[in-house]
Design a protein around this motif. Structure first.
Motif, PDB file in Angstrom:
ATOM      1  N   UNK A  67       0.857  -1.312   0.219  1.00  0.00           N
ATOM      2  CA  UNK A  67      -0.215   0.146   0.210  1.00  0.00           C
ATOM      3  C   UNK A  67       1.052   1.073  -0.398  1.00  0.00           C
ATOM      4  N   UNK A  68       0.975   2.218  -0.983  1.00  0.00           N
ATOM      5  CA  UNK A  68       1.471   3.559  -1.184  1.00  0.00           C
ATOM      6  C   UNK A  68       0.382   4.172  -0.236  1.00  0.00           C
ATOM      7  N   UNK A  69      -0.628   4.440  -0.965  1.00  0.00           N
ATOM      8  CA  UNK A  69      -1.808   5.317  -0.134  1.00  0.00           C
ATOM      9  C   UNK A  69      -3.343   4.396  -0.057  1.00  0.00           C
ATOM     10  N   UNK A  70      -3.373   4.571   1.322  1.00  0.00           N
ATOM     11  CA  UNK A  70      -4.749   3.759   1.829  1.00  0.00           C
ATOM     12  C   UNK A  70      -5.960   4.704   2.696  1.00  0.00           C
TER      13      UNK A  70
ATOM     14  N   UNK B 175     -10.155   6.012   2.714  1.00  0.00           N
ATOM     15  CA  UNK B 175     -11.374   6.359   2.545  1.00  0.00           C
ATOM     16  C   UNK B 175     -11.435   6.035   0.942  1.00  0.00           C
ATOM     17  N   UNK B 176     -10.917   7.463   0.055  1.00  0.00           N
ATOM     18  CA  UNK B 176     -11.216   7.578  -1.113  1.00  0.00           C
ATOM     19  C   UNK B 176     -10.322   7.104  -2.167  1.00  0.00           C
ATOM     20  N   UNK B 177      -9.184   7.370  -2.139  1.00  0.00           N
ATOM     21  CA  UNK B 177      -8.071   6.431  -2.527  1.00  0.00           C
ATOM     22  C   UNK B 177      -6.678   4.869  -1.857  1.00  0.00           C
ATOM     23  N   UNK B 178      -7.395   4.306  -2.752  1.00  0.00           N
ATOM     24  CA  UNK B 178      -5.910   2.966  -2.981  1.00  0.00           C
ATOM     25  C   UNK B 178      -4.955   3.363  -3.483  1.00  0.00           C
ATOM     26  N   UNK B 179      -4.080   3.519  -3.688  1.00  0.00           N
ATOM     27  CA  UNK B 179      -3.160   3.307  -4.202  1.00  0.00           C
ATOM     28  C   UNK B 179      -1.397   1.539  -3.701  1.00  0.00           C
ATOM     29  N   UNK B 180      -1.350   0.911  -4.971  1.00  0.00           N
ATOM     30  CA  UNK B 180      -1.236  -0.500  -4.581  1.00  0.00           C
ATOM     31  C   UNK B 180      -0.091  -0.462  -5.789  1.00  0.00           C
ATOM     32  N   UNK B 181       1.532  -0.972  -5.130  1.00  0.00           N
ATOM     33  CA  UNK B 181       2.032  -1.507  -5.926  1.00  0.00           C
ATOM     34  C   UNK B 181       2.882  -2.596  -5.990  1.00  0.00           C
ATOM     35  N   UNK B 182       2.861  -4.128  -6.738  1.00  0.00           N
ATOM     36  CA  UNK B 182       3.135  -5.949  -6.924  1.00  0.00           C
ATOM     37  C   UNK B 182       4.023  -5.059  -7.922  1.00  0.00           C
ATOM     38  N   UNK B 183       5.613  -6.648  -7.527  1.00  0.00           N
ATOM     39  CA  UNK B 183       5.797  -6.898  -8.525  1.00  0.00           C
ATOM     40  C   UNK B 183       5.464  -8.004  -9.328  1.00  0.00           C
TER      41      UNK B 183
ATOM     42  N   UNK C 132      -3.530  10.375 -13.113  1.00  0.00           N
ATOM     43  CA  UNK C 132      -4.338  11.709 -12.248  1.00  0.00           C
ATOM     44  C   UNK C 132      -5.756  12.048 -13.470  1.00  0.00           C
ATOM     45  N   UNK C 133      -5.868  11.636 -14.893  1.00  0.00           N
ATOM     46  CA  UNK C 133      -7.009  11.540 -15.650  1.00  0.00           C
ATOM     47  C   UNK C 133      -7.930  11.011 -14.995  1.00  0.00           C
ATOM     48  N   UNK C 134      -7.431   9.750 -14.514  1.00  0.00           N
ATOM     49  CA  UNK C 134      -8.838   8.286 -13.996  1.00  0.00           C
ATOM     50  C   UNK C 134      -9.572   8.628 -12.883  1.00  0.00           C
ATOM     51  N   UNK C 135     -10.851   9.090 -13.509  1.00  0.00           N
ATOM     52  CA  UNK C 135     -11.369   8.146 -11.495  1.00  0.00           C
ATOM     53  C   UNK C 135     -11.518   7.374 -11.038  1.00  0.00           C
ATOM     54  N   UNK C 136     -10.818   6.690 -11.659  1.00  0.00           N
ATOM     55  CA  UNK C 136     -10.747   4.933 -10.615  1.00  0.00           C
ATOM     56  C   UNK C 136     -10.106   5.049  -9.150  1.00  0.00           C
ATOM     57  N   UNK C 137     -11.200   4.169  -8.349  1.00  0.00           N
ATOM     58  CA  UNK C 137     -11.216   4.552  -6.760  1.00  0.00           C
ATOM     59  C   UNK C 137      -9.880   3.748  -6.150  1.00  0.00           C
TER      60      UNK C 137
END
Length: 450
Positions: free
Chosen positions: A313-316, A318-326, A421-426
């Protein structure tokens, strides 16, 4: 050879994750250590902080004179290094030097220890990391060589003694056949590394050969359903070791483990995804068979934080989650998708993927397309070549055309952040084994600033 007679260890490709763990081991054992790598990285900077000299220009002139004494120097290289590397050519041509592959040295290091080895085309790094953590917390005198950076220890090398070793048994170029484990597991045998093996059958044969490397009276675990005999493990099935009564509470798994002799109840594990639950189960099973107390293991597992770039988890919020994976194989992408769906049902998901190797993209292009088509949006980067030259017709554009998803786009690294940044993905997922990891911090900063 006798490692005790060696004063100096020189690494060609010292920045590799497996190589750097060995470098740390020899440094901790009072050897003079130095090495070459192509580019600086967090790994090489960490080695330099330990007093290990690293240079980035391939020339024997950059090698300290102490390492040019063949009587007291061991040279270690990784198969990822090109055969025409000038330093490697020099040491190999100077016949008096002992020049060994990383896997051969790992075999020597672990030879006189009680060795626990984790094999499989997926799950090795996380399973090895969990297992080393469990044994460490149970005060086992171990040395752990990990294929990733443990979040608990901020290192790929864990040491609490030298009687026990915990290692990844890497199937790439049949490296794992240098090991002779006391306890081992095979997590998976999906086709991969076909640039080395040629066909899936040859890969499967190598796993069978590895299973025969287990020491007399040793123990082999296999994922339920694999065509090799051993103690089985699985999720909610009839395996010898099985996870049961699985619940999700406050974003973590809570489950029971049925062993051949007992049931360990209400175990907590914080990593998402059934693949990670399977990794935790087999690590726990291996530690149980080694002799660690059940309740101490359950307490240790609840403290496990993960491996960097394994569903990190890079960001976690309620409004946004950003995950990095190999993830760099279709089955690994499927595992990431399953984890996201379980934890974030109904959320819109953007996947950013950088293919790794032209040969892997060619061999599994349809499987990659099917895996990526599951996500709501896909941004595809160019193929990361690693050790390979381009293959005609094998491009990210070719893969993009096979993805059955209208919300897909081929992007350059320079445009990547603006497209994200242009995406509205959660939920945003970055995946790949190339240099996409270098972009993660910049993406995180941009998303934080949005």
């Amino acid at each position: 050879m006798n490692l005790n007679s060696i004063d100096n260890v020189y690494f060609i490709g010292i920045g590799g994750i497996g190589m750097s763990a060995l470098a740390r081991y020899f440094k901790a054992n009072n050897k003079r250590v130095a090495g070459y790598d192509k580019t600086p990285s967090d790994v090489t900077r960490a080695l330099e902080a330990l007093g290990i000299d690293v240079h980035f220009n391939d020339s024997i002139a950059n090698v300290d004179g102490a390492f040019l004494n063949y009587d007291t120097t061991l040279v270690v290289y990784t198969p990822a290094i090109p055969k025409d590397n000038m330093e490697l050519v020099y040491f190999k041509n100077e016949k008096s030097f002992t020049v060994l592959k990383r896997s051969e040295v790992l075999g020597l290091v672990t030879k006189n220890t009680f060795c626990l080895a984790v094999a499989g085309t997926h799950g090795k790094t996380t399973t090895t990391s969990i297992l080393a953590h469990l044994l460490y917390e149970c005060n086992v005198p171990l040395t752990g060589f990990l294929g990733g950076i443990s979040e608990n220890y901020n290192s790929n090398y864990i040491s609490k003694g030298v009687e026990v070793s915990v290692v990844e048994a890497d199937e790439f170029d049949r490296s794992f056949l240098t090991l002779s484990p006391d306890i081992a597991c095979i997590t998976s045998m999906d086709a991969d590394h076909l640039d080395i093996y040629g066909e899936a059958k040859a890969l499967e044969d190598s796993f069978v050969e590895f299973s025969k490397k287990i020491k007399d009276n040793g123990i082999l675990f296999v994922k339920n359903g694999l065509p090799i005999q051993g103690i089985t493990y699985g999720i909610e099935d009839d395996s010898d070791y099985t996870a049961q009564n699985i619940k999700i509470e406050n974003g973590a798994y809570v489950f029971d483990v049925k062993t051949p002799t007992t049931v360990i109840k209400d175990i907590q594990f914080d990593l998402p995804g059934r693949h990670n639950l399977s990794n935790a189960l087999i690590a726990l099973a291996m530690a149980v068979e080694y002799g660690c107390p059940d309740q101490q293991l359950a307490k240790a597992l609840a403290l496990y934080k993960g491996v960097k770039r394994r569903f990190t988890y890079q960001i976690k919020t309620d409004n946004l989650v950003f995950v990095d994976d190999y993830a760099h194989h279709p089955e690994e992408i499927n595992a990431v998708y399953q984890a996201v769906c379980e934890m974030y049902a109904g959320k819109k998901v953007l996947a950013v993927f950088q293919p790794h190797l032209f040969s892997r993209t060619r061999d599994f292009v349809d499987e990659f397309a099917k895996s990526l088509s599951q996500f709501d949006e896909v941004l595809l980067l160019d193929i990361y070549p690693a050790r390979e030259l381009p293959i005609e017709g094998v491009t990210s554009k070719w893969l993009l055309g096979k993805i059955k998803n209208e919300n897909k786009e081929l992007v350059s690294k320079s445009d990547l952040i603006s497209k994200i940044l242009a995406s509205d993905a959660d939920v945003i997922i970055t995946m790949g084994a190339g240099d996409i990891g270098v972009e993660v911090e910049s993406i995180k900063i941009a998303l934080d600033g949005r």
